[in-house]
Motif scaffolding. Sequence first.
Motif, PDB file in Angstrom:
ATOM      1  N   ILE A  60       0.861  -1.173   0.000  1.00 34.96           N
ATOM      2  CA  ILE A  60       0.000   0.000   0.000  1.00 34.96           C
ATOM      3  C   ILE A  60       0.904   1.232   0.000  1.00 34.96           C
ATOM      4  O   ILE A  60       1.960   1.243   0.629  1.00 34.96           O
ATOM      5  CB  ILE A  60      -0.985  -0.027   1.199  1.00 34.96           C
ATOM      6  N   TYR A  61       0.493   2.246  -0.760  1.00 40.96           N
ATOM      7  CA  TYR A  61       1.306   3.440  -0.969  1.00 40.96           C
ATOM      8  C   TYR A  61       0.538   4.696  -0.588  1.00 40.96           C
ATOM      9  O   TYR A  61      -0.682   4.746  -0.748  1.00 40.96           O
ATOM     10  CB  TYR A  61       1.700   3.555  -2.449  1.00 40.96           C
ATOM     11  N   TRP A  62       1.269   5.687  -0.132  1.00 46.56           N
ATOM     12  CA  TRP A  62       0.711   7.023   0.026  1.00 46.56           C
ATOM     13  C   TRP A  62       1.828   8.014  -0.262  1.00 46.56           C
ATOM     14  O   TRP A  62       2.999   7.638  -0.283  1.00 46.56           O
ATOM     15  CB  TRP A  62       0.046   7.213   1.380  1.00 46.56           C
ATOM     16  N   HIS A  63       1.496   9.246  -0.549  1.00 46.16           N
ATOM     17  CA  HIS A  63       2.541  10.166  -1.014  1.00 46.16           C
ATOM     18  C   HIS A  63       2.239  11.600  -0.642  1.00 46.16           C
ATOM     19  O   HIS A  63       1.166  11.919  -0.117  1.00 46.16           O
ATOM     20  CB  HIS A  63       2.733  10.021  -2.520  1.00 46.16           C
ATOM     21  N   GLY A  64       3.191  12.452  -0.922  1.00 49.32           N
ATOM     22  CA  GLY A  64       3.005  13.858  -0.617  1.00 49.32           C
ATOM     23  C   GLY A  64       4.255  14.629  -0.968  1.00 49.32           C
ATOM     24  O   GLY A  64       5.147  14.119  -1.663  1.00 49.32           O
ATOM     25  N   GLU A 146      10.001  17.907 -10.168  1.00 49.03           N
ATOM     26  CA  GLU A 146       8.733  17.476  -9.573  1.00 49.03           C
ATOM     27  C   GLU A 146       8.908  16.136  -8.845  1.00 49.03           C
ATOM     28  O   GLU A 146       8.346  15.921  -7.766  1.00 49.03           O
ATOM     29  CB  GLU A 146       7.663  17.339 -10.651  1.00 49.03           C
ATOM     30  N   LEU A 147       9.681  15.263  -9.473  1.00 46.50           N
ATOM     31  CA  LEU A 147       9.894  13.947  -8.863  1.00 46.50           C
ATOM     32  C   LEU A 147      10.660  14.090  -7.549  1.00 46.50           C
ATOM     33  O   LEU A 147      10.358  13.412  -6.562  1.00 46.50           O
ATOM     34  CB  LEU A 147      10.662  13.057  -9.854  1.00 46.50           C
ATOM     35  N   LYS A 148      11.611  14.988  -7.550  1.00 45.76           N
ATOM     36  CA  LYS A 148      12.397  15.231  -6.338  1.00 45.76           C
ATOM     37  C   LYS A 148      11.513  15.816  -5.235  1.00 45.76           C
ATOM     38  O   LYS A 148      11.714  15.543  -4.048  1.00 45.76           O
ATOM     39  CB  LYS A 148      13.537  16.204  -6.668  1.00 45.76           C
ATOM     40  N   ALA A 149      10.533  16.588  -5.630  1.00 51.36           N
ATOM     41  CA  ALA A 149       9.653  17.241  -4.654  1.00 51.36           C
ATOM     42  C   ALA A 149       8.557  16.307  -4.139  1.00 51.36           C
ATOM     43  O   ALA A 149       7.740  16.691  -3.316  1.00 51.36           O
ATOM     44  CB  ALA A 149       9.018  18.482  -5.280  1.00 51.36           C
ATOM     45  N   THR A 150       8.545  15.070  -4.660  1.00 50.17           N
ATOM     46  CA  THR A 150       7.493  14.117  -4.286  1.00 50.17           C
ATOM     47  C   THR A 150       8.085  12.954  -3.500  1.00 50.17           C
ATOM     48  O   THR A 150       9.072  12.348  -3.919  1.00 50.17           O
ATOM     49  CB  THR A 150       6.809  13.552  -5.555  1.00 50.17           C
ATOM     50  N   LYS A 151       7.495  12.671  -2.380  1.00 46.85           N
ATOM     51  CA  LYS A 151       7.930  11.531  -1.565  1.00 46.85           C
ATOM     52  C   LYS A 151       6.817  10.491  -1.549  1.00 46.85           C
ATOM     53  O   LYS A 151       5.643  10.840  -1.403  1.00 46.85           O
ATOM     54  CB  LYS A 151       8.238  12.008  -0.154  1.00 46.85           C
ATOM     55  N   ILE A 152       7.195   9.237  -1.738  1.00 44.19           N
ATOM     56  CA  ILE A 152       6.214   8.148  -1.694  1.00 44.19           C
ATOM     57  C   ILE A 152       6.609   7.195  -0.580  1.00 44.19           C
ATOM     58  O   ILE A 152       7.757   6.750  -0.512  1.00 44.19           O
ATOM     59  CB  ILE A 152       6.158   7.379  -3.035  1.00 44.19           C
ATOM     60  N   LEU A 153       5.675   6.866   0.274  1.00 44.48           N
ATOM     61  CA  LEU A 153       5.908   5.851   1.303  1.00 44.48           C
ATOM     62  C   LEU A 153       5.109   4.603   0.955  1.00 44.48           C
ATOM     63  O   LEU A 153       4.107   4.666   0.241  1.00 44.48           O
ATOM     64  CB  LEU A 153       5.490   6.368   2.682  1.00 44.48           C
ATOM     65  N   TRP A 154       5.580   3.477   1.447  1.00 43.90           N
ATOM     66  CA  TRP A 154       4.843   2.231   1.232  1.00 43.90           C
ATOM     67  C   TRP A 154       4.980   1.329   2.441  1.00 43.90           C
ATOM     68  O   TRP A 154       5.839   1.532   3.316  1.00 43.90           O
ATOM     69  CB  TRP A 154       5.330   1.507  -0.026  1.00 43.90           C
ATOM     70  N   MET A 155       4.136   0.331   2.482  1.00 44.47           N
ATOM     71  CA  MET A 155       4.098  -0.627   3.583  1.00 44.47           C
ATOM     72  C   MET A 155       3.622  -1.950   2.995  1.00 44.47           C
ATOM     73  O   MET A 155       2.719  -1.949   2.153  1.00 44.47           O
ATOM     74  CB  MET A 155       3.097  -0.111   4.601  1.00 44.47           C
ATOM     75  N   PRO A 156       4.222  -3.064   3.388  1.00 46.99           N
ATOM     76  CA  PRO A 156       3.689  -4.346   2.924  1.00 46.99           C
ATOM     77  C   PRO A 156       2.327  -4.613   3.566  1.00 46.99           C
ATOM     78  O   PRO A 156       2.078  -4.198   4.699  1.00 46.99           O
ATOM     79  CB  PRO A 156       4.723  -5.366   3.420  1.00 46.99           C
ATOM     80  N   ILE A 157       1.467  -5.289   2.820  1.00 45.92           N
ATOM     81  CA  ILE A 157       0.142  -5.636   3.363  1.00 45.92           C
ATOM     82  C   ILE A 157       0.242  -7.028   3.968  1.00 45.92           C
ATOM     83  O   ILE A 157      -0.020  -8.030   3.318  1.00 45.92           O
ATOM     84  CB  ILE A 157      -0.930  -5.596   2.254  1.00 45.92           C
ATOM     85  N   ASP A 158       0.711  -7.102   5.202  1.00 50.12           N
ATOM     86  CA  ASP A 158       0.856  -8.430   5.804  1.00 50.12           C
ATOM     87  C   ASP A 158       0.398  -8.467   7.256  1.00 50.12           C
ATOM     88  O   ASP A 158       0.495  -9.503   7.901  1.00 50.12           O
ATOM     89  CB  ASP A 158       2.300  -8.934   5.669  1.00 50.12           C
TER      90      ASP A 158
END
Lengths: 217, 217
Positions: A60-64, A146-158
């Motif tokens: 699962i991903y979220w970003h900002g 733009e890519l540098k200004a964007t951070k994406i976090l993720w987490m395994p779904i377990d």
Amino acid sequence: MTSSPPSERTRVKRAHERAAYDRAALDAVLDAGMLCHVGYMFDGYPVVTPTLYWREGDAIYWHGSSASRALRASEDLDVCLTVTHLDGLVLARSAFHHSANYRSAMLFGTARLVNGDEDKLARLEAMMEGLYPGRWSSLRPVSAQELKATKILWMPIDEASVKIRTGEPVDDTEDMAAPVWAGAMPFRLAFDPPVPDAVTQEAARATPPVTGRLTRS
Amino acid sequence: MTSSPPSERTRVKRAHERAAYDRAALDAVLDAGMLCHVGYMFDGYPVVTPTLYWREGDAIYWHGSSASRALRASEDLDVCLTVTHLDGLVLARSAFHHSANYRSAMLFGTARLVNGDEDKLARLEAMMEGLYPGRWSSLRPVSAQELKATKILWMPIDEASVKIRTGEPVDDTEDMAAPVWAGAMPFRLAFDPPVPDAVTQEAARATPPVTGRLTRS
């Protein structure tokens, strides 16, 4: 639902007959939504931040923004990510048995950064295509800045649980003759017609379909 | 919006032009919703639990079973209570400027127990009357056992922030000629017709109005 909790902290304690731990139930709740609430510790107190999310397979991903405090405060730390669909209210014959119909998912894990420009671009494309199929290729490429200004976090779904309530009120037998209306008041997310901005309207561009994963069932 | 944050942790860091700290803005966001996400620490990790809430004056309330782990784990401890209305998606001319329209409120504080049967009853009545005006008096009294089985937590509304985004995409000037549809896709919570349970249907009871604070504007 028959599966068992993947960890003690995912075990649903109250109304456990409404709980599920299998991936099909979880994916159904996750894929029906866009908005999650991420909980994390910051400076010793809990913070709950609303944000958009998307699922790809077992992650699962979220970003900002890369400058986001919420993302910085979550990176490599414990988070709890909760998705809730409030499907309605339930009116019973006693105040006590009033309830709500809902589908919710609670995921635990450690938030990790998505590294590498190619990976980041692929994740952003997946997010966009999930919401607006076909749109990504119609847009100019994302710039390096733009890519540098964007951070994406993720987490395994377990490590997750699902809790679902549907249907009618459950009343005490001795209340069944009470002269009150009892039943459910269903809600749903309604999509109003898209509103083009002034330039789009002047160009008379075709309205995009209100579609994507939210309207698939 | 002109007010200032009541504490450092309520200061909105990103897109601070979308922030507000005044009570009118806060109450508007709170009173338009039912569902909040409460964050608290449990066993050293953050947990985010969805629950219904209601506001009375300068206090916010939420409730559940006296056996609830979430309530027990919040009592007399720091919590963060977040309410979010996702009002739509915003389609820009670049992937980067895609966004969402939303209204959200974030409240910090220490969760306290509502003590005393009279106080508890008054709070439950207020919750019920907010959602279903006139219904409380049509129901049998809450029993002593039911009241004992119900726990209500509250928090003063004195450390909060609001963040709101509305309207059109904000694109880079050099993208304005791009041949893509740009604008907003609005959502709203829609109320479908109430569904009576079998006994109610047989008795042909009048359908309650879909009303209460959610449909007042």
